[in-house]
Design a protein around this motif. Structure first.
Motif, PDB file in Angstrom:
ATOM      1  N   THR A   1       0.824  -1.207   0.000  1.00  0.00           N
ATOM      2  CA  THR A   1       0.000   0.000   0.000  1.00  0.00           C
ATOM      3  C   THR A   1       0.857   1.256   0.000  1.00  0.00           C
ATOM      4  OG1 THR A   1      -1.760  -1.174   1.185  1.00  0.00           O
ATOM      5  CG2 THR A   1      -1.805   1.241   1.235  1.00  0.00           C
ATOM      6  N   VAL A   2       1.862   1.275   0.882  1.00  0.00           N
ATOM      7  CA  VAL A   2       2.753   2.441   0.954  1.00  0.00           C
ATOM      8  C   VAL A   2       3.520   2.610  -0.355  1.00  0.00           C
ATOM      9  CG1 VAL A   2       4.776   3.397   2.103  1.00  0.00           C
ATOM     10  CG2 VAL A   2       2.954   2.356   3.460  1.00  0.00           C
ATOM     11  N   HIS A   3       3.958   1.496  -0.924  1.00  0.00           N
ATOM     12  CA  HIS A   3       4.706   1.538  -2.187  1.00  0.00           C
ATOM     13  C   HIS A   3       3.871   2.200  -3.279  1.00  0.00           C
ATOM     14  CE1 HIS A   3       7.975   0.128  -4.782  1.00  0.00           C
ATOM     15  NE2 HIS A   3       7.053  -0.196  -5.670  1.00  0.00           N
ATOM     16  N   LYS A   4       2.598   1.799  -3.364  1.00  0.00           N
ATOM     17  CA  LYS A   4       1.726   2.369  -4.401  1.00  0.00           C
ATOM     18  C   LYS A   4       1.404   3.830  -4.106  1.00  0.00           C
ATOM     19  CE  LYS A   4      -0.393  -2.027  -5.690  1.00  0.00           C
ATOM     20  NZ  LYS A   4      -1.628  -2.848  -5.698  1.00  0.00           N
ATOM     21  N   LEU A   5       1.202   4.152  -2.825  1.00  0.00           N
ATOM     22  CA  LEU A   5       0.909   5.530  -2.458  1.00  0.00           C
ATOM     23  C   LEU A   5       2.050   6.455  -2.830  1.00  0.00           C
ATOM     24  CD1 LEU A   5      -0.697   7.747  -0.993  1.00  0.00           C
ATOM     25  CD2 LEU A   5       0.376   6.987   1.142  1.00  0.00           C
ATOM     26  N   ILE A   6       3.261   6.065  -2.441  1.00  0.00           N
ATOM     27  CA  ILE A   6       4.416   6.917  -2.747  1.00  0.00           C
ATOM     28  C   ILE A   6       4.627   7.004  -4.255  1.00  0.00           C
ATOM     29  CG2 ILE A   6       6.927   7.127  -2.504  1.00  0.00           C
ATOM     30  CD1 ILE A   6       6.680   5.910   0.259  1.00  0.00           C
TER      31      ILE A   6
ATOM     32  N   PRO B   1       9.173  13.735  -4.181  1.00  0.00           N
ATOM     33  CA  PRO B   1      10.353  13.835  -5.043  1.00  0.00           C
ATOM     34  C   PRO B   1      10.676  12.508  -5.727  1.00  0.00           C
ATOM     35  CG  PRO B   1      10.784  14.778  -2.875  1.00  0.00           C
ATOM     36  CD  PRO B   1       9.487  14.043  -2.773  1.00  0.00           C
ATOM     37  N   HIS B   2      11.301  12.611  -6.876  1.00  0.00           N
ATOM     38  CA  HIS B   2      11.756  11.434  -7.613  1.00  0.00           C
ATOM     39  C   HIS B   2      12.671  10.579  -6.751  1.00  0.00           C
ATOM     40  CE1 HIS B   2      13.921   8.950 -10.491  1.00  0.00           C
ATOM     41  NE2 HIS B   2      15.051   9.546 -10.140  1.00  0.00           N
ATOM     42  N   GLY B   3      12.428   9.266  -6.762  1.00  0.00           N
ATOM     43  CA  GLY B   3      13.290   8.326  -6.059  1.00  0.00           C
ATOM     44  C   GLY B   3      12.824   7.972  -4.662  1.00  0.00           C
ATOM     45  N   THR B   4      11.767   8.625  -4.161  1.00  0.00           N
ATOM     46  CA  THR B   4      11.280   8.311  -2.814  1.00  0.00           C
ATOM     47  C   THR B   4      10.803   6.869  -2.747  1.00  0.00           C
ATOM     48  OG1 THR B   4      10.579  10.612  -2.546  1.00  0.00           O
ATOM     49  CG2 THR B   4       9.696   9.004  -0.988  1.00  0.00           C
ATOM     50  N   GLN B   5      10.074   6.433  -3.765  1.00  0.00           N
ATOM     51  CA  GLN B   5       9.572   5.056  -3.783  1.00  0.00           C
ATOM     52  C   GLN B   5      10.721   4.057  -3.817  1.00  0.00           C
ATOM     53  OE1 GLN B   5       7.790   3.455  -7.454  1.00  0.00           O
ATOM     54  NE2 GLN B   5       5.972   2.904  -6.243  1.00  0.00           N
ATOM     55  N   LYS B   6      11.728   4.344  -4.608  1.00  0.00           N
ATOM     56  CA  LYS B   6      12.856   3.430  -4.724  1.00  0.00           C
ATOM     57  C   LYS B   6      13.630   3.347  -3.411  1.00  0.00           C
ATOM     58  CE  LYS B   6      16.515   2.193  -7.993  1.00  0.00           C
ATOM     59  NZ  LYS B   6      17.186   2.586  -9.256  1.00  0.00           N
ATOM     60  N   THR B   7      13.782   4.480  -2.726  1.00  0.00           N
ATOM     61  CA  THR B   7      14.462   4.478  -1.432  1.00  0.00           C
ATOM     62  C   THR B   7      13.691   3.649  -0.418  1.00  0.00           C
ATOM     63  OG1 THR B   7      15.311   6.701  -1.879  1.00  0.00           O
ATOM     64  CG2 THR B   7      15.390   5.929   0.400  1.00  0.00           C
ATOM     65  N   ALA B   8      12.364   3.824  -0.378  1.00  0.00           N
ATOM     66  CA  ALA B   8      11.536   3.062   0.552  1.00  0.00           C
ATOM     67  C   ALA B   8      11.635   1.570   0.264  1.00  0.00           C
ATOM     68  CB  ALA B   8      10.082   3.522   0.459  1.00  0.00           C
ATOM     69  N   HIS B   9      11.657   1.218  -1.003  1.00  0.00           N
ATOM     70  CA  HIS B   9      11.767  -0.197  -1.367  1.00  0.00           C
ATOM     71  C   HIS B   9      13.100  -0.776  -0.918  1.00  0.00           C
ATOM     72  CE1 HIS B   9      11.452  -3.923  -3.616  1.00  0.00           C
ATOM     73  NE2 HIS B   9      12.599  -3.651  -4.208  1.00  0.00           N
ATOM     74  N   SER B  10      14.170  -0.010  -1.066  1.00  0.00           N
ATOM     75  CA  SER B  10      15.483  -0.508  -0.678  1.00  0.00           C
ATOM     76  C   SER B  10      15.549  -0.770   0.819  1.00  0.00           C
ATOM     77  CB  SER B  10      16.579   0.475  -1.103  1.00  0.00           C
ATOM     78  OG  SER B  10      16.562   1.628  -0.290  1.00  0.00           O
ATOM     79  N   LEU B  11      14.886   0.087   1.612  1.00  0.00           N
ATOM     80  CA  LEU B  11      14.856  -0.116   3.057  1.00  0.00           C
ATOM     81  C   LEU B  11      14.077  -1.382   3.408  1.00  0.00           C
ATOM     82  CD1 LEU B  11      14.213   3.534   4.302  1.00  0.00           C
ATOM     83  CD2 LEU B  11      16.371   2.280   4.304  1.00  0.00           C
ATOM     84  N   ALA B  12      13.015  -1.648   2.666  1.00  0.00           N
ATOM     85  CA  ALA B  12      12.228  -2.860   2.912  1.00  0.00           C
ATOM     86  C   ALA B  12      13.037  -4.109   2.594  1.00  0.00           C
ATOM     87  CB  ALA B  12      10.956  -2.822   2.070  1.00  0.00           C
TER      88      ALA B  12
END
Length: 429
Positions: A375-380, A390-401
């Motif tokens: 859900t968070v991934h799709k929201l971001i 900003p660009h890359g926020t989703q990718k950063t969150a995914h890397s932390l996961a």
């Protein structure tokens, strides 16, 4: 191995980047709002710079191109971080930088990396940490029925207790983040705490939170590299570090810096990230887990490997050796992750809802479940698409996961601990 040659600090450069990327976002009350307030161009540049050295490959998944990258004579990529190479047998010397293994037949002594590599990890991850975890960036033990933030605070209290912190003591927090532990320890002990941090944005956040809490007279935050502290020798009565010195290129190096700034008889306490004796570097699964942890949580530190191409975290015996080699007298050490607790320390990042006991904890842990992450991934992603995030926020969150999954896997196999407690004292002589 010869000691690393450290980068000369450039506070003006770092402050300029902080202004460009973060602007006034440090003044936002919530991490999510701060995340949306970034300069999108600067954030995008930071993301691109970070992820060009990490493409999601794990150990054993590198392509032939990844494994052998030709490097021109001199390796002069830029004029910033300089790290000495170790000695290797044979003609091919391998050096691993995140997912690139460089094979070179020359014998260079120095590899230099671009300036933006210094602190991109926390520039990108701080707001996500605050939004998903809180203002204390560390793990802890849990008792049955204990709320999440109460357990976090107790973990900090326990360290202060074991160190014997008292009112009026002059204390240094090494790698202080946004100051969550420092504020809690000031409240608990009435000590005076200085937070050391190499990230301008986190210092801004920590300073704001201290003022809001009415603790500015007990707390201050200083920009600096914990591998080359600028404090006068014998400045502090006590020094602590909570899951921070794992970022050091050498534990003995950072412990030696801490030893220098402690007064004779002063105490040092640390919760250290370490691999246990169960970790077997010849086991491909173990290497995969170790690699997954190091790539993200050790940031963009250059990791020198011993020829097998896999970065290795330090084991417990090496940490014990390092703290003694720095000059300390070790008074206590224990892996708190192995006390046989009914509730595992990693349950929040594993998304194990069965341990949740409060409404607040419900939402904290829910974000870590498969449903919550999706859900968070799709929201971001949606917010990025419409230009809000900003660009890359989703990718950063995914890397932390992805890194969180490695932490859980390592814990379940008893390969890794984030809370190896060591308490040591500087001799009076």
């Amino acid at each position: 191995m010869a000691p690393a040659k450290l980068e000369a600090e450039d506070h003006n450069r770092d402050a300029a980047f902080n202004r460009a990327m973060h602007g006034k976002s440090a003044q936002e009350k919530a991490g999510f709002l701060a995340m949306l307030a970034k300069d999108k161009g600067a954030q995008g540049a930071a993301v691109d710079e970070y992820f060009k050295f990490w493409d999601g490959k794990g150990a054993g998944q590198e392509t032939e191109k990844d494994m052998k990258v030709s490097i021109p004579n001199g390796l002069q990529l830029s004029a910033y971080i300089a790290i000495l190479t170790p000695k290797f047998s044979g003609t091919c010397r391998e050096l691993r930088y995140i997912d690139q293994t460089v094979c070179f037949n020359i014998s260079p002594r120095v590899l230099k990396l671009p300036a933006p590599m210094q602190e991109p990890y926390y520039n990108l991850a701080t707001d996500l940490y605050e939004n998903g975890w809180g203002q204390s960036f560390h793990f802890c033990r849990f008792y049955p029925g204990e709320p999440f933030y109460q357990a976090i605070a107790r973990h900090e209290h326990y360290l202060a207790h074991m160190m014997g912190m008292k009112a009026g003591m002059k204390v240094l927090d090494v790698g202080c983040g946004v100051g969550g532990p420092a504020r809690e320890i000031v409240r608990f002990t009435d000590a005076n705490v200085t937070g050391l941090n190499n990230n301008d944005y986190q210092i801004d956040r920590a300073t704001q939170y201290a003022a809001k809490a009415g603790l500015s007279h007990k707390l201050n935050f200083v920009k600096g590299d914990f591998m080359q502290m600028s404090f006068e020798p014998e400045t502090f009565d006590a020094v602590y570090a909570i899951e921070a010195t794992v970022h050091a290129p050498s534990l003995e190096g950072v412990y030696s810096q801490i030893f220098k700034v402690l007064r004779p008889g002063g105490v040092f306490g640390v919760y250290e990230w370490l691999m246990t004796d169960e970790y077997d570097p010849s086991n491909a699964k173990h290497r995969e887990i170790s690699h997954g942890i190091e790539v993200i949580f050790k940031g963009l530190k250059l990791i020198i490997t011993s020829g097998d191409g896999i970065s290795k975290m330090v084991k417990i015996p090496e940490a014990l050796r390092a703290i003694k080699a720095a000059g300390f007298e070790l008074e206590f050490h224990e892996d708190l992750a192995h006390r046989g607790d009914a509730i595992p320390w990693y349950y929040p990042i594993a998304g194990e809802m069965k341990y949740v006991r409060t409404l607040g904890d419900f939402f904290t842990v829910l974000r870590m479940t498969k449903l919550g992450r999706g859900t968070v991934h799709k929201l971001i992603g949606g917010l990025e698409t419409v230009g809000v995030a900003p660009h890359g926020t989703q990718k950063t969150a995914h890397s932390l996961a992805v890194a969180a999954d490695s932490l859980v896997a390592g814990a379940r196999l008893n390969l890794f601990t984030p809370m190896y407690l060591m308490v040591a004292r500087k001799p009076m002589n």
